[in-house]
Design an enzyme around this catalytic site. Sequence first.
Site, PDB file in Angstrom:
ATOM      1  CG  ASP A  28      -1.098  -4.138 -10.827  1.00 32.58           C
ATOM      2  OD1 ASP A  28      -2.124  -3.601 -10.373  1.00 32.58           O
ATOM      3  OD2 ASP A  28      -0.259  -4.730 -10.116  1.00 32.58           O
ATOM      4  CG  ASP A  42      -1.211  -0.841  -5.364  1.00 31.73           C
ATOM      5  OD1 ASP A  42      -0.444  -0.023  -4.840  1.00 31.73           O
ATOM      6  OD2 ASP A  42      -2.382  -0.575  -5.681  1.00 31.73           O
TER       7      ASP A  42
END
EC number: 3.1.3.-
Length: 197
Positions: free
Chosen positions: A9, A11
């Site tokens: 991922d 953010d």
Amino acid sequence: MKEMRFGIDIDGTVTCPTSLIPFINEDFSLNITLDDIKTYDLSEALDIPMERFRDWFDEREPVIYSSSPLAEGAKDVLLKWKEKFQLFFISARRSHLLEVTEKWFDEQDILYDRIELIGSHDKVGAAKEYAVDLFFEDKHDNAVSIHEELNIPVLLFNTPYNQDPVPDGVIRVDNWAQAEKWVEAWLHSKKRIHQLD
């Protein structure tokens, strides 16, 4: 061919989880810290109407993403891993932000095999499509669903907003140094099992 594929991922995982805070404080005249955010849904966490928050975020997203600081230790670990593993960055960001995202990666000098912006928090499909062996995440329900659907370990980066209980295959880490240490131990145990077979 590199031995493993990592799904990562962006953010709150590669970028510092405080990235939005200065923008929120400035634009909503608040004075919050990361510790004040106890749920992933920011409109709920900050008691801001959902529509108002969504409109604000739609407008500010490119600026926030282009100026997000790296999470501490992320660059060193990712540079090492790029030499040994395939790195697939899978994000809920929407596809129109691909250019902003790629530019940020270039500016940070972080190499990747693919950046996939799926526009949704349901990352199971993308993780499955790219046959990742391990996933790195900061959103609690994403981490749990990826682990349970794909039966792979997921490293969940500890934040105040992801403190619900997790199953055994979701491993909490506080930083990238801990993540690197866990991965080394995991790979070592896999190698030993392979040697015994």
